[in-house]
Design a protein around this motif. Structure first.
Motif, PDB file in Angstrom:
ATOM      1  N   LEU A   1       0.825  -1.213   0.000  1.00  0.00           N
ATOM      2  CA  LEU A   1       0.000   0.000   0.000  1.00  0.00           C
ATOM      3  C   LEU A   1       0.858   1.262   0.000  1.00  0.00           C
ATOM      4  N   VAL A   2       0.506   2.201  -0.868  1.00  0.00           N
ATOM      5  CA  VAL A   2       1.183   3.502  -0.915  1.00  0.00           C
ATOM      6  C   VAL A   2       0.123   4.595  -1.098  1.00  0.00           C
ATOM      7  N   ASP A   3       0.525   5.799  -0.788  1.00  0.00           N
ATOM      8  CA  ASP A   3      -0.356   6.949  -0.960  1.00  0.00           C
ATOM      9  C   ASP A   3      -0.085   7.537  -2.331  1.00  0.00           C
ATOM     10  N   VAL A   4      -1.082   7.568  -3.184  1.00  0.00           N
ATOM     11  CA  VAL A   4      -0.872   8.012  -4.551  1.00  0.00           C
ATOM     12  C   VAL A   4      -1.587   9.335  -4.786  1.00  0.00           C
ATOM     13  N   GLY A   5      -0.851  10.320  -5.288  1.00  0.00           N
ATOM     14  CA  GLY A   5      -1.446  11.598  -5.645  1.00  0.00           C
ATOM     15  C   GLY A   5      -1.297  11.853  -7.131  1.00  0.00           C
ATOM     16  N   ARG A   6      -2.369  12.350  -7.728  1.00  0.00           N
ATOM     17  CA  ARG A   6      -2.313  12.659  -9.156  1.00  0.00           C
ATOM     18  C   ARG A   6      -2.498  14.162  -9.342  1.00  0.00           C
ATOM     19  N   PRO A   7      -1.907  14.741 -10.388  1.00  0.00           N
ATOM     20  CA  PRO A   7      -2.088  16.175 -10.613  1.00  0.00           C
ATOM     21  C   PRO A   7      -3.567  16.486 -10.875  1.00  0.00           C
ATOM     22  N   MET A   8      -4.043  17.581 -10.274  1.00  0.00           N
ATOM     23  CA  MET A   8      -5.443  17.982 -10.498  1.00  0.00           C
ATOM     24  C   MET A   8      -5.572  18.567 -11.891  1.00  0.00           C
ATOM     25  N   ILE A   9      -6.604  18.162 -12.586  1.00  0.00           N
ATOM     26  CA  ILE A   9      -6.833  18.662 -13.943  1.00  0.00           C
ATOM     27  C   ILE A   9      -8.097  19.524 -13.918  1.00  0.00           C
ATOM     28  N   ASP A  10      -7.982  20.701 -14.473  1.00  0.00           N
ATOM     29  CA  ASP A  10      -9.155  21.572 -14.600  1.00  0.00           C
ATOM     30  C   ASP A  10     -10.041  21.011 -15.702  1.00  0.00           C
ATOM     31  N   ARG A  11     -11.266  20.657 -15.368  1.00  0.00           N
ATOM     32  CA  ARG A  11     -12.112  19.973 -16.350  1.00  0.00           C
ATOM     33  C   ARG A  11     -12.448  20.871 -17.528  1.00  0.00           C
ATOM     34  N   ALA A  12     -12.549  22.136 -17.262  1.00  0.00           N
ATOM     35  CA  ALA A  12     -12.924  23.059 -18.339  1.00  0.00           C
ATOM     36  C   ALA A  12     -11.806  23.174 -19.367  1.00  0.00           C
ATOM     37  N   THR A  13     -10.604  23.350 -18.899  1.00  0.00           N
ATOM     38  CA  THR A  13      -9.495  23.610 -19.831  1.00  0.00           C
ATOM     39  C   THR A  13      -8.703  22.354 -20.167  1.00  0.00           C
ATOM     40  N   GLY A  14      -8.760  21.351 -19.293  1.00  0.00           N
ATOM     41  CA  GLY A  14      -7.948  20.161 -19.508  1.00  0.00           C
ATOM     42  C   GLY A  14      -6.509  20.367 -19.095  1.00  0.00           C
ATOM     43  N   GLN A  15      -6.224  21.513 -18.469  1.00  0.00           N
ATOM     44  CA  GLN A  15      -4.860  21.813 -18.035  1.00  0.00           C
ATOM     45  C   GLN A  15      -4.703  21.503 -16.551  1.00  0.00           C
ATOM     46  N   PRO A  16      -3.473  21.190 -16.107  1.00  0.00           N
ATOM     47  CA  PRO A  16      -3.267  20.964 -14.677  1.00  0.00           C
ATOM     48  C   PRO A  16      -3.509  22.245 -13.891  1.00  0.00           C
ATOM     49  N   VAL A  17      -4.100  22.092 -12.710  1.00  0.00           N
ATOM     50  CA  VAL A  17      -4.320  23.230 -11.829  1.00  0.00           C
ATOM     51  C   VAL A  17      -3.022  23.539 -11.099  1.00  0.00           C
ATOM     52  N   MET A  18      -2.645  24.828 -11.084  1.00  0.00           N
ATOM     53  CA  MET A  18      -1.385  25.197 -10.429  1.00  0.00           C
ATOM     54  C   MET A  18      -1.673  25.774  -9.047  1.00  0.00           C
ATOM     55  N   ASP A  19      -0.759  25.547  -8.118  1.00  0.00           N
ATOM     56  CA  ASP A  19      -0.907  26.212  -6.822  1.00  0.00           C
ATOM     57  C   ASP A  19      -0.199  27.558  -6.869  1.00  0.00           C
ATOM     58  N   GLU A  20      -0.129  28.235  -5.697  1.00  0.00           N
ATOM     59  CA  GLU A  20       0.393  29.608  -5.708  1.00  0.00           C
ATOM     60  C   GLU A  20       1.867  29.669  -6.106  1.00  0.00           C
ATOM     61  N   ASN A  21       2.599  28.548  -5.929  1.00  0.00           N
ATOM     62  CA  ASN A  21       4.007  28.562  -6.307  1.00  0.00           C
ATOM     63  C   ASN A  21       4.228  28.183  -7.775  1.00  0.00           C
ATOM     64  N   GLY A  22       3.155  27.916  -8.462  1.00  0.00           N
ATOM     65  CA  GLY A  22       3.295  27.571  -9.871  1.00  0.00           C
ATOM     66  C   GLY A  22       3.535  26.095 -10.124  1.00  0.00           C
ATOM     67  N   ALA A  23       3.508  25.278  -9.059  1.00  0.00           N
ATOM     68  CA  ALA A  23       3.666  23.834  -9.236  1.00  0.00           C
ATOM     69  C   ALA A  23       2.284  23.209  -9.367  1.00  0.00           C
ATOM     70  N   PRO A  24       2.181  22.105 -10.080  1.00  0.00           N
ATOM     71  CA  PRO A  24       0.854  21.501 -10.225  1.00  0.00           C
ATOM     72  C   PRO A  24       0.319  21.022  -8.873  1.00  0.00           C
ATOM     73  N   LYS A  25      -0.970  21.230  -8.682  1.00  0.00           N
ATOM     74  CA  LYS A  25      -1.608  20.794  -7.432  1.00  0.00           C
ATOM     75  C   LYS A  25      -1.800  19.286  -7.477  1.00  0.00           C
ATOM     76  N   ILE A  26      -1.467  18.639  -6.392  1.00  0.00           N
ATOM     77  CA  ILE A  26      -1.565  17.177  -6.341  1.00  0.00           C
ATOM     78  C   ILE A  26      -2.741  16.793  -5.466  1.00  0.00           C
ATOM     79  N   GLN A  27      -3.583  15.900  -5.981  1.00  0.00           N
ATOM     80  CA  GLN A  27      -4.707  15.451  -5.191  1.00  0.00           C
ATOM     81  C   GLN A  27      -4.496  13.992  -4.785  1.00  0.00           C
TER      82      GLN A  27
END
Lengths: 838, 167
Positions: free
Chosen positions: A52-78
């Protein structure tokens, strides 16, 4: 080219091909995710939940299909709400995997605790204790204490023999299914399986005899607990007490890399003995598997019947003598024989032995011959597989033709690897007179009658293609088309139903086919001989050639015969009659045992087994591999090359007789294909995947089992002979005569000198048998499993009749090395014996 | 001068009536302390079966490599210990042993115990290797010696049920 994917595992960046599983991706960068049920060679099942491991995937904005960025400009991980199993989840771009968080640690701790609820914790008496993944992972990830009550433990049967080779301990089993999956997926011998469900789940065998698979020993290697153990090593020693030595299996031409585990043994008077044979990783040869013959057949080296002193015939009796006396006598008689010296060596010898044998023989202009029933070793040196060949890489675009060979019996690991290649998409063509196990994976099956082996392969060259097999819609024409059009093509030719004459024709036909279709001189292309002994290819390379088909003229004309590691009279009493006509012939036998031939010898010289000395074998694929001394030699015995050198010395010529490495240097200087090789080069290794780790505390063992890491050499593939291939004249070969035809076949477990001393295998070896088609049997009045007597080559033999629909009509299959001498196809007469059904 | 001599003679005279600190070894032996670490003993259960299961953990723990163990399998006809496994060979080289007691610590069945015997003397190096027969304690009370013939199914568990140490 597969797409590469980048992800982060525990803060480390990894780039791996798309579709890789986390657990493998992590291993690539040295992060160990604990597993029980996952094995890198098998499909994942996610049964044990240890990974078992904890898996995070980059959040994708459904409207644009682009990864959602956090305030530092790195992709947000869910991150997911629950943990995922690392062994079943493939990687995807930008993933973040955490395997070291408190959440993950807590989950793994609970899994270990849960697995241990009914584990007997009898590590002190368990053969796996000390190299046990469950022990190691409990120490690393377990809770240290359990909240379950010992009184409530499930108590199950402790010693259940699955067969006579493998024992099951039901209590220890953690139900990971590795063994069942190995037998189903990798071997396709589904002889063991799960029975019941839940707490009552148990491993059972549904074959008779139990666990009827020649790969059964491998399940004990990959079992992550001590549930499956071998009968051979049962309570033999604790793993940390064993010393290990690298070696090469000497039972067949595959050349599996093995490790001998040795320890001093009180029962043997304090001598160091071999305790077990384990596979040693070589991904291009045997991966991490070996067959049961290799694993359990080594006992002949420690047999009490071994020769320990030279014997000289005095007054008609073989009497012990000193080495000096024996060697002096041999040398004087060999010198006197001169051109009349016939040396007969076999593929059981190492390259060094065979080289010295030839040097000695040619020193007096004698003839050095190879004792074999197969031809074509000169052809494999020219059109063999080129360096870089790896059955593990073959798949789509490769055609593999297996001609006249029952690989499951003749070379089990090649069976395994070719089966897997076929499953990866390689075009497998099986040509044989009778159905073999490999046909189940074949795209094309060619059926010929015994005697038409070469004709059939020749027909593939010219694309005439007349034969079709009932039930198989493809014809020779289809097969030859597929073979010719394949990008890469390999032919393996064996000796199913063939004598030397048929083998000559077949190997020539195979070589011609490869040349005609331009499948030569490249990696993954060429001819491979499924020889009957480990170093037959090396013997051909060292310049030994088989005797003529008849053998008698050579034996009759020889003034002195030097038989090394062969038993021609034991294998063929007919030859003995010829020999007895020549009382003046001086016979020297150099062997491990007092064979039938040795009993007739004038001088018998005791040699050392391959476990006691150094040397190098050349495998069927023409890979030169080194083996090392594992056990101390019997006192007063010498390695074969040293004995030969001492004889030569007394004859006045100097051969290297002390250091095998020096003999090998001479080989490298003399034999073109071996140029540039040395023992040091043979000892080189490379990084292999999956990594199995090293030492008793090897980290990788839970990942891929207890196979040993290759630290002493993966061997070197010989280049092809640079001389252009001369057109091969294929002699046509036809069987004559009517009535029942006896043909020799090879079975894995036989009564040969290097197998039979292993008492554990006796049940598999069984009685000497002859296989008939039921229709023939009915005509002859033979009942299944009854005793029959047969007349072959003028001699009478008894055997048990096996009735088998797959045997062609008019043919009787007779196994080699089982007690009935048979050199090639010949007429046989079979009569029913007394009607006692055994 | 006379005074000193007299004091000396008095000390001598007094000590003649004191209890001696020495003992008449070997006729008299001083009892050892409770935690004394003397020669090893291999213990038995009350029924005479050996506690040792031949696991070789004592040999693994031994810092002097003084112990050699080889195991074999019990059957109901020829049973040495409960469970599947027993020590067919058990040897301790007393010249190597440093009496640290790690073997005792490592033993999962409390089979090996450092006893009270400190009288170890040999005239030959071979004598210093104590085989299992010398190390096994004698059978007590109702127990029978090993190997025993036992009822099938009676002693199938490999280790006596695990319990927390009592003392």
């Amino acid at each position: 080219m597969t797409k590469l994917v980048s992800l982060t595992i525990d803060g480390k960046q990894v780039t791996v091909p798309e579709g890789t599983l986390f657990v493998d991706a992590a291993k690539r960068v040295g992060i160990d995710i604990p597993v029980f049920c996952y094995h890198p060679k098998m499909e994942p099942v996610g049964m044990c939940r240890m990974c078992l491991v904890d898996v995070g995937r980059p959040m994708i904005d459904r409207a644009t299909g682009q990864p959602v960025m956090d305030e530092n400009g790195a992709p947000k991980i869910q991150f997911g709400a629950k943990l995922d199993t690392a062994c079943t989840t493939p990687v995807s771009e930008g993933m973040v995997v955490i395997g070291a968080s408190d959440k993950v640690k807590a989950a793994r701790k609970d899994i270990v605790e849960f697995i241990l609820t009914s584990h007997p914790l009898d590590c002190p008496v368990c053969d796996k204790g000390g190299e046990c993944p469950l022990q190691n992972l409990t120490m690393a990830y377990g809770p240290g204490e359990t909240r379950f009550l010992y009184d409530d433990k499930l108590h199950l049967a402790k010693q259940v023999p699955l067969g006579e080779l493998i024992y099951l301990d039901r209590e220890r089993c953690i139900q990971c299914g590795r063994c069942v999956r190995f037998q189903d997926e990798i071997v396709d011998d589904p002889v063991i399986g799960f029975f019941n469900r839940g707490r009552s789940l148990e491993i059972v065998t549904h074959s008779d005899p139990g666990f009827d698979s020649v790969f059964s020993g491998n399940t004990t290697d990959i079992c992550p607990v001590g549930a499956l153990t071998t009968a051979d090593f049962r309570f033999g020693a604790r793993p940390w007490e064993l010393k290990s030595t690298s070696s090469i299996c000497s039972q067949c031409p595959v050349g599996c890399n093995i490790t001998f585990n040795v320890r001093r043994e009180a029962a043997s008077g304090g001598k160091t003995v071999i305790k077990r044979v384990m596979p040693r990783q070589n991904e291009t040869v045997n991966e991490i598997w070996i067959c049961d013959k290799g694993r359990f057949g080594y006992h002949y080296t420690e047999s009490d019947d071994r020769l320990t002193t030279p014997l000289i015939r005095k007054n008609g009796e073989l009497t012990p003598a000193s080495w000096d006396e024996a060697l002096g006598l041999v040398a004087s008689r060999f010198s006197a024989a001169g051109e009349g010296l016939l040396t007969l060596g076999s593929g059981r010898l190492s390259n060094e032995d065979l080289f010295n044998l030839r040097q000695l023989t040619e020193g007096v202009k004698g003839k050095a011959a190879l004792y074999t029933h197969m031809a074509g070793g000169d052809l494999t040196a020219q059109v063999g597989v080129a360096p870089g060949t790896d059955f593990g890489e073959m798949g789509k675009g490769t055609a593999i033709l297996v001609a006249a060979s029952d690989l499951y019996e003749e070379a089990p690991i090649w069976f395994l690897r070719i089966k897997q290649a076929a499953e990866r998409g390689a075009t497998l063509i099986v040509a044989n007179a009778r159905p073999t196990k490999l046909e189940a994976y074949a795209s094309h099956v060619i059926r010929y009658r015994y005697g038409a082996e070469a004709e059939t392969i020749a027909a593939m060259t010219v694309d005439r293609g007349p034969t079709t097999v009932a039930g198989h819609p493809s014809s020779v024409a289809d097969a030859s088309k597929a073979f010719a059009e394949a990008e890469n093509a390999v032919i393996l030719f064996g000796s199913d139903g063939l004598g030397l004459e048929g083998s000559q024709a077949l190997s020539a036909a195979c070589a011609n086919l490869l040349v005609a279709t331009r499948h030569v001189g490249r990696a993954n292309n060429g001819l491979v001989g499924v020889w009957s002994r480990a170093n037959d290819q090396g013997a051909w390379d060292m310049g030994l050639r088989p005797l003529t088909v008849d053998r008698r003229p050579e034996l009759q004309s020889a003034k002195a015969i030097y038989v090394v590691a062969a038993d021609p009279f034991g294998d063929d009493p007919g030859l003995l009659a010829t020999f007895n006509l020549q009382p003046a012939t001086f016979l020297v036998v150099q062997d491990l045992f007092l064979t039938e031939t040795a009993r007739r010898a004038d001088v018998v010289l005791p040699a050392q087994a391959f476990t006691e000395r150094e040397g190098a074998y050349t495998s069927g694929e023409r890979r030169v591999q080194r083996f090392y001394p594992a056990a101390p030699a019997r006192p007063d015995t010498w390695p074969d090359f040293a004995i030969t050198a001492q004889i030569a010395q007394k004859m006045g010529s100097i051969l290297e007789g002390r250091v095998p490495a020096a003999v090998f240097t001479q080989i490298a200087a003399t034999v073109a294909a071996y140029a540039g090789l040395s023992y040091r080069k043979l000892a080189e290794t490379n990084d292999q995947w999956p990594s199995v780790g090293s030492g008793v505390r090897r980290k990788g063992l839970y990942f891929s089992g207890t196979a040993y890491e290759n630290k002493q050499g993966v061997g070197i593939h010989l280049p092809l002979s640079p001389t252009p291939l001369p057109p091969v004249n294929m002699q046509s070969f036809h069987l004559q005569g009517e009535g029942l035809l006896a043909v020799p076949v090879t079975c894995l477990y036989d009564r040969g000198q290097t197998v039979y001393p292993s008492a554990l295998l006796h049940q598999r070896i069984g009685e000497v048998w002859v296989a008939l088609h039921p229709a023939d049997a009915e005509r002859l009045g033979v009942v299944a499993n009854s005793r029959v007597s047969l007349t072959l080559g003028g001699a009478e033999f008894d055997a048990t009749a096996r009735l088998d629909e797959s045997v062609p009509q008019g043919v009787a299959l007779i196994p080699r090395s089982m007690g009935i001498p048979i050199n090639g196809p010949e007429a046989v007469e079979i009569r029913a014996g007394e009607r006692v059904v055994l | 001068m006379l005074k000193e001599l007299g004091r000396g003679m008095w000390t001598t005279l007094r000590s003649m009536f004191e209890k001696p600190v020495t003992i008449e070894y070997p006729e008299v032996k001083r009892p050892v302390r409770a935690r004394f670490k003397g020669r090893h003993e291999l213990k038995r259960y009350d029924n005479g079966l050996e506690k040792c299961i031949g696991c070789s953990l004592c040999a693994a723990a031994c810092p002097a490599d003084a112990i050699f163990v080889e195991a074999a399998e019990n059957t109901d006809e020829v049973r040495f210990s409960p469970g599947e496994r027993y020590a067919s060979t058990y040897e301790i080289n007393m010249l190597r042993c440093i009496f640290c007691g790690y073997c005792e610590d490592a033993c999962p069945t409390e089979a090996i115990v450092l006893g009270d015997n400190y009288e170890l003397s040999f005239t030959d190096r071979r004598q210093a290797i104590y085989p299992k027969e010398m190390l096994l304690e004698p059978v007590r009370g109702e127990g029978k010696t090993t190997p025993q013939k036992t009822e099938p199914g009676e002693f199938i568990r490999s280790i006596p049920l695990m319990e927390n140490p009592k003392d």
